[in-house]
Design a protein around this motif. Structure first.
Motif, mmCIF file in Angstrom:
data_model
loop_
_atom_site.group_PDB
_atom_site.id
_atom_site.type_symbol
_atom_site.label_atom_id
_atom_site.label_comp_id
_atom_site.label_asym_id
_atom_site.label_seq_id
_atom_site.Cartn_x
_atom_site.Cartn_y
_atom_site.Cartn_z
ATOM 1 N N GLN A 91 0.830 -1.208 0.000
ATOM 2 C CA GLN A 91 0.000 0.000 0.000
ATOM 3 C C GLN A 91 0.863 1.256 0.000
ATOM 4 O O GLN A 91 0.619 2.208 -0.754
ATOM 5 C CB GLN A 91 -0.917 0.006 1.230
ATOM 6 N N LYS A 93 3.930 1.630 -1.014
ATOM 7 C CA LYS A 93 4.602 1.785 -2.305
ATOM 8 C C LYS A 93 3.656 2.392 -3.331
ATOM 9 O O LYS A 93 4.044 3.280 -4.109
ATOM 10 C CB LYS A 93 5.124 0.434 -2.783
ATOM 11 N N SER A 94 2.400 1.945 -3.335
ATOM 12 C CA SER A 94 1.435 2.469 -4.299
ATOM 13 C C SER A 94 1.137 3.947 -4.064
ATOM 14 O O SER A 94 0.755 4.665 -4.992
ATOM 15 C CB SER A 94 0.137 1.661 -4.237
ATOM 16 N N LEU A 95 1.300 4.388 -2.822
ATOM 17 C CA LEU A 95 1.061 5.794 -2.477
ATOM 18 C C LEU A 95 2.290 6.665 -2.717
ATOM 19 O O LEU A 95 2.220 7.885 -2.538
ATOM 20 C CB LEU A 95 0.643 5.914 -1.007
ATOM 21 N N GLY A 96 3.409 6.068 -3.075
ATOM 22 C CA GLY A 96 4.629 6.836 -3.277
ATOM 23 C C GLY A 96 5.418 7.074 -2.013
ATOM 24 O O GLY A 96 6.345 7.894 -1.995
ATOM 25 N N ARG A 428 -2.399 9.519 -3.371
ATOM 26 C CA ARG A 428 -2.027 8.599 -4.443
ATOM 27 C C ARG A 428 -1.878 9.354 -5.770
ATOM 28 O O ARG A 428 -0.954 9.083 -6.539
ATOM 29 C CB ARG A 428 -3.081 7.491 -4.571
ATOM 30 N N SER A 429 -2.757 10.327 -6.003
ATOM 31 C CA SER A 429 -2.655 11.085 -7.247
ATOM 32 C C SER A 429 -1.464 12.037 -7.249
ATOM 33 O O SER A 429 -0.878 12.326 -8.309
ATOM 34 C CB SER A 429 -3.938 11.889 -7.480
ATOM 35 N N TRP A 431 1.482 11.673 -5.102
ATOM 36 C CA TRP A 431 2.764 11.009 -4.857
ATOM 37 C C TRP A 431 2.872 9.657 -5.552
ATOM 38 O O TRP A 431 3.978 9.165 -5.757
ATOM 39 C CB TRP A 431 2.938 10.751 -3.359
ATOM 40 N N GLY A 432 1.760 9.031 -5.840
ATOM 41 C CA GLY A 432 1.745 7.621 -6.200
ATOM 42 C C GLY A 432 2.382 7.300 -7.532
ATOM 43 O O GLY A 432 2.641 8.156 -8.373
ATOM 44 N N GLN A 433 2.602 5.999 -7.706
ATOM 45 C CA GLN A 433 3.245 5.506 -8.924
ATOM 46 C C GLN A 433 2.185 5.045 -9.931
ATOM 47 O O GLN A 433 1.158 4.521 -9.544
ATOM 48 C CB GLN A 433 4.176 4.345 -8.569
#
Length: 433
Positions: A91, A93-96, A428-429, A431-433
């Motif tokens: 989670q 990682k997905s958020l950056g 997420r938008s 920082w996320g990947q």
């Protein structure tokens, strides 16, 4: 700071210097302004902004899952605990998120294979019982696989979170184990404060013991950093730390107990900073204090705020540590919105940016994710647009101030709460990947 040495030919000079230092340390007033070093040269390599989160283990707040400790099947318990940690890292990682501050010492126990502290009861429900795997080793392996750094987060002085008979019985049950609880090993170090058992920071052997715990981790684990939180001297009005006897024994050179307490905290930070730099200079050392050093009404160098100050409440001169170069980073907890007049986020962020500006100490800002989506009468901003509006303003300011090198969210489990859903989508938008 290098250890002092005794040279006969410099005896007179040493005496003069010692006298001057003693005069300064005995003062109960704020220390004089420290001459800061010149601004460091530009970084030879550009480091990405730190995007971090605190992963709290005390009271099972973020990990391990509270019900996992009672699973009787060892293999199943280990699988549940490890899978929950892997899911959290995925989670993040997905958020950056690129850095996790993992609480390895929540109290007088350890979440690593320590020869100094007993295993934490958080893992198995029993203090001192081997959980069957090493949580610190596991998170380091899994986080590093995902490109996430891990800082080992220590609460230096807390022994327990309460003083209940069951807690005393659990510590007493470690008698005969190796290692046993510090409550048994060194009862002369134990005090009560704010409804907890704590170590007395005024005892030199206590500071040596804490330093040895830190170096045990840095010598044996590839951690990326070490962090202390804001629990130095921690009291409440109805449950103060009774260190009168310690003050009588060690503090007679000081004209007040507050000055002596600040000196004790200073010695701990100097000692740990020196130990890390001598043992593993590649590991960074930082502090995450409460956000206010001193208010301007207390000190002209303080911030334009009206809140509890670490200098006076925790006996921690956090600003001085930055000026002296004892820290690689400082991460003040700025847990207020822009609209909180007694402690405005922007006022404090700019104040800390000015503090670190002429130094090599990096500044990371702690942000109150736990308040997002939970408006209160005094801080209604957290509820506007699901907290996204306030969060955006804080992150925008962090990125606008060149001295701010990153943001840390408190804390991981709040990423899962219904009230933070909009804010997490925004993160997420952004920082996320």
């Amino acid at each position: 700071m290098p250890p002092a040495t005794t040279l006969k030919r410099a005896g007179a000079l040493t005496a003069v210097v010692a006298g001057a230092l003693l005069f300064i340390s005995c003062s109960s007033t704020p220390p004089p302004q420290v001459t800061t070093p010149p601004a460091p040269p530009p970084e030879t390599s550009v480091q990405p902004p730190l995007r971090g989160v605190w992963l709290t283990t005390v009271n099972h707040l973020d990990w391990p899952p509270a019900d996992s400790a009672s699973i009787s099947d060892t293999a199943l318990r280990i699988r549940v605990q490890q899978q929950s940690l892997i899911a959290r890292l995925e989670q993040l990682k997905s958020l950056g998120i690129n850095t996790v501050f993992f609480q390895v010492k929540p109290d007088g126990s350890a979440l690593w294979a320590s020869k100094i502290l007993p295993w934490s009861e958080l893992m198995t429900g029993h203090l001192g019982r081997d959980p069957g795997f090493d949580p610190l080793r596991f998170i380091l392996d899994e986080a590093h696989k995902r490109g996430i750094k891990v800082h080992a987060w220590f609460n230096p002085y807390r022994v327990t979170v309460n003083t209940l008979p069951a807690t005393i019985a659990a510590m007493s049950a470690t008698r005969g184990q190796s290692p046993s609880s510090v409550y048994l090993q060194h009862p002369e170090w134990i005090r009560t404060a704010a409804g907890r058992f704590v170590l007395d920071p005024g005892i030199p052997a206590v500071r040596d013991w804490i330093t040895s715990i830190v170096t045990e981790v840095t010598d044996n684990y590839p951690v990326d950093g070490v962090q202390f939180d804001d629990y130095f001297y921690t009291e409440s009005s109805g449950a103060v730390l009774d260190d009168n006897q310690t003050f009588w024994q060690y503090g007679q050179a000081f004209d007040s107990k507050p000055a002596w307490r600040r000196h004790n905290t200073q010695l701990l930070i100097e000692q740990v900073s020196r130990a890390i730099r001598q043992h593993k200079p590649e590991i960074v050392f930082g502090i995450s204090p409460a956000g206010i050093w001193r208010n301007r009404s207390q000190d002209p160098a303080g911030s334009d705020t009206r809140g509890a100050a670490t200098y006076d409440e925790s006996y921690a001169d956090t600003r001085l540590w930055v000026q002296q170069g004892l820290l690689d980073y400082i991460a003040p907890q700025l847990y207020w919105p822009f609209g909180r007049e007694v402690a405005r986020y922007d006022v404090l962020a700019r104040w800390w940016a000015d503090v670190v500006k002429p130094t090599r100490t990096r500044l990371y800002i702690g942000v109150a994710l736990y308040k997002v989506g939970n408006p209160s009468a005094s801080e209604p901003d957290w509820g506007t647009e699901g907290g996204v509006a306030e969060l955006k303003k804080q992150l925008d300011l962090n990125e606008q101030l060149p001295q701010v090198s990153g943001t840390i969210l408190f804390r991981a489990a709040n990423l899962d709460q219904p009230q933070t859903r909009e804010a997490v989508s925004y993160l997420r938008s952004r920082w996320g990947q």
